[in-house]
Design a protein around this motif. Structure first.
Motif, PDB file in Angstrom:
ATOM      1  N   TYR A  76       0.832  -1.188   0.000  1.00 23.75           N
ATOM      2  CA  TYR A  76       0.000   0.000   0.000  1.00 23.75           C
ATOM      3  C   TYR A  76       0.876   1.250   0.000  1.00 23.75           C
ATOM      4  N   LYS A  77       1.883   1.268   0.875  1.00 25.97           N
ATOM      5  CA  LYS A  77       2.745   2.440   0.952  1.00 25.97           C
ATOM      6  C   LYS A  77       4.073   2.063   1.602  1.00 25.97           C
ATOM      7  N   ILE A  78       5.154   2.627   1.081  1.00 26.82           N
ATOM      8  CA  ILE A  78       6.471   2.551   1.720  1.00 26.82           C
ATOM      9  C   ILE A  78       6.957   3.981   1.844  1.00 26.82           C
ATOM     10  N   TYR A  79       7.279   4.379   3.046  1.00 23.62           N
ATOM     11  CA  TYR A  79       7.838   5.710   3.187  1.00 23.62           C
ATOM     12  C   TYR A  79       9.018   5.685   4.152  1.00 23.62           C
ATOM     13  N   ILE A  80       9.960   6.566   3.852  1.00 27.21           N
ATOM     14  CA  ILE A  80      11.216   6.634   4.587  1.00 27.21           C
ATOM     15  C   ILE A  80      11.272   7.989   5.288  1.00 27.21           C
ATOM     16  N   ASP A  81      11.446   7.962   6.595  1.00 28.92           N
ATOM     17  CA  ASP A  81      11.551   9.192   7.370  1.00 28.92           C
ATOM     18  C   ASP A  81      12.976   9.379   7.863  1.00 28.92           C
TER      19      ASP A  81
END
Length: 120
Positions: A76-81
């Motif tokens: 659904y989503k991959i995010y890098i912080d």
């Protein structure tokens, strides 16, 4: 109608720059889950091994907690912080110094189960 279930997996304070991880995330965008696992397995980067570890953790969470088959999963989503930045100094000549910023990342992966032709 089958409810869509979100499955989370998070890897905190990884000692790699977020920029380097985002390069690999852009490589695997808009692929299905099995292709993503194969791409990450054979990409020779530290970030790919960390992403593979996080995605496999989310898959195992889906299997153990919700009894969802791997064929019904999609990303659904991959995010890098940005994680915490460790600040160090590098001594130079004549009493001067340079800043060293040791960056860290937080990798977040969200999987979702797809509907397989169920009626509402």
């Amino acid at each position: 109608m089958e409810k869509k279930i979100l499955i989370f997996s998070k890897l905190n304070k990884v000692k790699i720059s977020p920029y380097k991880v985002r390069l690999i995330v852009n490589l695997i965008k808009k692929e299905n889950l099995l292709n993503i696992l194969n791409i990450l397995k054979y990409t020779n980067k530290k970030a790919s091994k960390l992403l593979l570890k996080t995605i496999e953790s989310a898959i195992y969470n889906a299997k153990n907690n919700f009894n969802i088959d791997i064929d019904n999963l999609e990303i659904y989503k991959i995010y890098i912080d940005n994680g915490p930045i460790f600040k160090r100094i590098l001594l130079r000549a004549k009493g001067k110094f340079d800043k060293l910023l040791k960056r860290t990342s937080i990798i977040n992966v969200i999987l979702i189960n797809k509907n397989n032709g169920t009626k509402s």
